[in-house]
Motif scaffolding. Structure first.
Motif, mmCIF file in Angstrom:
data_model
loop_
_atom_site.group_PDB
_atom_site.id
_atom_site.type_symbol
_atom_site.label_atom_id
_atom_site.label_comp_id
_atom_site.label_asym_id
_atom_site.label_seq_id
_atom_site.Cartn_x
_atom_site.Cartn_y
_atom_site.Cartn_z
ATOM 1 N N PHE A 179 0.827 -1.198 0.000
ATOM 2 C CA PHE A 179 0.000 0.000 0.000
ATOM 3 C C PHE A 179 0.874 1.266 0.000
ATOM 4 C CE2 PHE A 179 -2.064 3.152 2.797
ATOM 5 C CZ PHE A 179 -3.198 3.431 2.026
ATOM 6 N N LEU A 180 1.882 1.298 0.896
ATOM 7 C CA LEU A 180 2.714 2.491 1.034
ATOM 8 C C LEU A 180 3.484 2.792 -0.245
ATOM 9 C CD1 LEU A 180 4.191 2.146 4.628
ATOM 10 C CD2 LEU A 180 2.548 3.822 3.805
ATOM 11 N N MET A 181 3.997 1.742 -0.906
ATOM 12 C CA MET A 181 4.793 1.974 -2.109
ATOM 13 C C MET A 181 3.927 2.574 -3.215
ATOM 14 S SD MET A 181 7.299 -0.580 -4.144
ATOM 15 C CE MET A 181 7.986 -0.164 -5.739
ATOM 16 N N VAL A 182 2.741 2.011 -3.413
ATOM 17 C CA VAL A 182 1.878 2.501 -4.490
ATOM 18 C C VAL A 182 1.391 3.918 -4.188
ATOM 19 C CG1 VAL A 182 -0.277 2.117 -5.719
ATOM 20 C CG2 VAL A 182 1.204 0.196 -5.206
ATOM 21 N N VAL A 183 0.991 4.156 -2.936
ATOM 22 C CA VAL A 183 0.502 5.487 -2.577
ATOM 23 C C VAL A 183 1.628 6.517 -2.709
ATOM 24 C CG1 VAL A 183 -0.328 6.903 -0.654
ATOM 25 C CG2 VAL A 183 -1.371 4.695 -1.119
ATOM 26 N N GLY A 184 2.826 6.159 -2.234
ATOM 27 C CA GLY A 184 3.977 7.072 -2.336
ATOM 28 C C GLY A 184 4.280 7.407 -3.780
ATOM 29 N N LEU A 185 4.352 6.382 -4.629
ATOM 30 C CA LEU A 185 4.651 6.609 -6.044
ATOM 31 C C LEU A 185 3.544 7.416 -6.721
ATOM 32 C CD1 LEU A 185 6.123 3.191 -7.188
ATOM 33 C CD2 LEU A 185 7.294 5.378 -7.194
ATOM 34 N N ALA A 186 2.302 7.122 -6.353
ATOM 35 C CA ALA A 186 1.177 7.839 -6.958
ATOM 36 C C ALA A 186 1.255 9.326 -6.622
ATOM 37 C CB ALA A 186 -0.152 7.253 -6.473
ATOM 38 N N TYR A 187 1.638 9.642 -5.382
ATOM 39 C CA TYR A 187 1.778 11.057 -5.019
ATOM 40 C C TYR A 187 2.911 11.705 -5.815
ATOM 41 C CZ TYR A 187 2.708 15.357 -2.569
ATOM 42 O OH TYR A 187 2.925 16.677 -2.296
ATOM 43 N N LEU A 188 4.061 11.002 -5.891
ATOM 44 C CA LEU A 188 5.215 11.572 -6.592
ATOM 45 C C LEU A 188 4.887 11.804 -8.069
ATOM 46 C CD1 LEU A 188 8.106 9.469 -5.016
ATOM 47 C CD2 LEU A 188 7.403 11.778 -4.432
ATOM 48 N N LEU A 189 4.052 10.941 -8.643
ATOM 49 C CA LEU A 189 3.658 11.110 -10.037
ATOM 50 C C LEU A 189 2.616 12.218 -10.161
ATOM 51 C CD1 LEU A 189 4.184 9.911 -12.823
ATOM 52 C CD2 LEU A 189 2.324 8.321 -12.454
ATOM 53 N N ALA A 190 1.661 12.218 -9.238
ATOM 54 C CA ALA A 190 0.575 13.196 -9.304
ATOM 55 C C ALA A 190 1.115 14.614 -9.181
ATOM 56 C CB ALA A 190 -0.443 12.927 -8.197
ATOM 57 N N ARG A 191 2.166 14.817 -8.394
ATOM 58 C CA ARG A 191 2.666 16.179 -8.238
ATOM 59 C C ARG A 191 3.335 16.654 -9.520
ATOM 60 N NH1 ARG A 191 8.194 15.804 -7.066
ATOM 61 N NH2 ARG A 191 8.821 17.834 -6.321
ATOM 62 N N ARG A 192 3.870 15.707 -10.314
ATOM 63 C CA ARG A 192 4.419 16.107 -11.607
ATOM 64 C C ARG A 192 3.312 16.406 -12.614
ATOM 65 N NH1 ARG A 192 9.713 15.977 -11.606
ATOM 66 N NH2 ARG A 192 10.749 14.594 -10.135
ATOM 67 N N PHE A 193 2.155 15.753 -12.434
ATOM 68 C CA PHE A 193 1.030 16.002 -13.348
ATOM 69 C C PHE A 193 0.302 17.295 -13.010
ATOM 70 C CE2 PHE A 193 0.364 11.217 -14.288
ATOM 71 C CZ PHE A 193 1.187 11.310 -15.390
ATOM 72 N N PHE A 194 0.035 17.506 -11.721
ATOM 73 C CA PHE A 194 -0.945 18.522 -11.356
ATOM 74 C C PHE A 194 -0.352 19.803 -10.774
ATOM 75 C CE2 PHE A 194 -3.239 14.403 -10.987
ATOM 76 C CZ PHE A 194 -3.994 14.579 -12.134
ATOM 77 N N ASP A 195 0.911 19.781 -10.336
ATOM 78 C CA ASP A 195 1.530 21.018 -9.860
ATOM 79 C C ASP A 195 2.243 21.655 -11.056
ATOM 80 O OD1 ASP A 195 3.150 22.987 -8.841
ATOM 81 O OD2 ASP A 195 3.522 21.941 -6.963
ATOM 82 N N SER A 196 1.702 22.790 -11.523
ATOM 83 C CA SER A 196 2.202 23.363 -12.784
ATOM 84 C C SER A 196 3.690 23.690 -12.710
ATOM 85 C CB SER A 196 1.398 24.601 -13.153
ATOM 86 O OG SER A 196 1.419 25.504 -12.071
#
Lengths: 332, 129
Positions: A179-196
């Motif tokens: 759970f922690l690995m997927v959630v951590g990676l998802a956050y790291l990816l999401a910040r590249r997508f959604f933080d301009s």
């Protein structure tokens, strides 16, 4: 755009592995035995090569970071972990950096408050938390994989499994680190997508590493929880490989080959990419050098060997000519 | 190289740790091959489902059996492979054929370091021990 290029690259690796694994025993041997072997050799050799290359650069002058009081007068309290004066402090600071990401914990984010028309710096621990979650989870997952690599399985691996699967949810039990690995990676990816701001500075390599790691995590989850595979055959294949008795993996399914190929790609990619921050952190001058500029004299290692020529020597060299021209000499 | 002694020690530690499974296997006397499982002694030739399915998914089946028996009081299972009916019971149905726990269950579970919690509630029958 970078996000798309990397996605295509990772998809191509997955496709290659799927096609290879379903073609025949020859390619199964290549993807299941030879590729991981080559990848592991490239990983080891590449890291040694890079670290030796780095070590050939001269050690720079100490860079005192202004995060703590350096050691000075005896009645001024110094901060040994933030501005170490010697080896124990340096080891402590390095341990804090490697194990707890101390410098990322200082992370701030800038916000402009229009109603107050001023800039605000706000502590931002989300990146730190996601990075910690991902890195620690991945570390424990790699250690857990020892059960496939060695026979007999040592007791500490089973202890790690029982702690990780403490809640005994599902069958086979879901591990907390999954759970922690997927959630951590998802956050790291999401910040590249959604933080301009972050998206603007993101390169294809940034996405590539994240996709690769997510692909590895997800194929692993599929094999454990969704499209279950014969674990005994997997262990036989891997432990045979790690005992130098490799054989074509049998009865392990397509997901196994995709997983192994993605891991091999990661190992090959590692020594030539940003992922080198793992060995690199140990060689960061702001982390591994004691702040003892005022105590010890540091001589710049690339200073040229300058031969001095004093005034007295100069006078001796041109004594005749100087005397003849009536020049006032210090030493007659 | 600068600080060569520290660099070499660091790299040596890294290489030894990264290759530790290879050393471990080289020094271990255990066979890396998958364990041989004991065959049923009561003349049975087929399991409740296909062998490949059972190898990968037996834990799902047992989980489903437990829930069905404990929560719904339904004790009969109809095989999807043969259409035969079986009593859903670990001790009576499974262990009837796979009568030697240490040469069947434990062989694979020890090999792949799996610690199922079946036996925290179930008592291992005398003859299966």
């Amino acid at each position: 755009m970078g996000a798309l290029i990397s996605l295509v690259a990772v998809a191509a690796i997955v496709l290659l592995a799927s096609v290879g694994a379903s073609t025949g025993d020859g390619l199964r041997f290549v993807f299941g035995v030879i590729l991981p072997g080559v990848a592991f050799a490239v990983f080891l050799g590449g890291i040694i090569f890079r670290v030796v290359h780095w070590a050939k650069s001269p050690v720079p002058f100490r860079i005192p970071t202004t995060t703590g009081q350096a050691k000075s007068l005896p009645w001024i309290h110094n901060n040994e972990l933030e501005a170490p004066s010697g080896l124990p402090g340096v080891i402590g600071r390095m341990a804090l950096e490697v194990l707890a990401f101390r410098s990322l914990f200082r992370n701030t984010r800038v916000e402009i408050l229009p109603e107050k028309s001023k800039v605000n710096y706000i502590a931002d621990k989300a990146l730190w938390a996601a990075a910690m979650a991902f890195h620690w989870a991945m570390f424990i997952i790699v250690l857990r994989h020892f059960r496939f690599f060695v026979e007999p399985v040592p007791a500490w691996v089973e202890m790690l499994q029982s702690v990780d699967g403490f809640f005994q949810i599902g069958l086979p039990v879901y591990y907390g680190t999954t759970f922690l690995m997927v959630v951590g990676l998802a956050y790291l990816l999401a910040r590249r997508f959604f933080d301009s701001k972050v998206r603007y500075i993101s390169l294809p390599t940034d996405y590539f590493a994240l996709y690769l790691l997510l692909g590895i995590a997800l194929t692993g989850i599929v094999m454990r929880h969704i499209e279950k595979i014969d674990v005994v055959q997997v262990k036989a294949a891997i432990v045979g490989w790690a005992s130098f008795q490799p054989a074509v993996p049998v009865g392990v399914g397509l997901w196994y080959f995709v997983h192994v190929t993605l891991v091999s790609a990661l190992l090959i990619y590692f020594p030539f990419s940003k992922l080198l921050h793992a060995p690199g952190v140990f060689l960061s001058p702001t982390r591994n050098l004691a702040n003892n500029n005022r105590v010890r004299r540091h001589i710049n290692p690339w200073n040229p060997d300058i031969q001095g020529h004093s005034y007295a020597e100069w006078e001796d060299e041109f004594r005749d000519k100087l005397k003849a021209s009536g020049y006032a000499l210090e030493k007659e | 190289m600068y600080d060569a002694s520290k660099i070499v020690v660091g790299l040596a530690v890294f290489v030894v740790l990264a290759t530790s499974p290879l050393w471990y296997n080289a020094l271990s006397s255990a066979s890396p091959a998958a364990p041989e499982l004991s065959q049923p002694t009561n003349g049975s030739t087929e399991c409740v489902e296909e062998t490949a399915f059972m190898r990968a998914n037996h834990m799902d089946l047992l989980d489903q059996w437990r829930d069905t028996v404990v929560r719904d009081d339904v004790r009969t299972y109809t095989s999807e492979m043969s259409g035969k009916t079986y009593t859903m019971s670990l001790s009576d149905t499974c262990l009837d054929c796979h009568s030697k726990k240490d040469q069947f269950c434990d062989a694979c579970h020890t090999y792949s370091a799996v610690d199922p919690y079946c036996w925290t509630c179930h008592v291992v029958p005398e003859e299966a021990q």
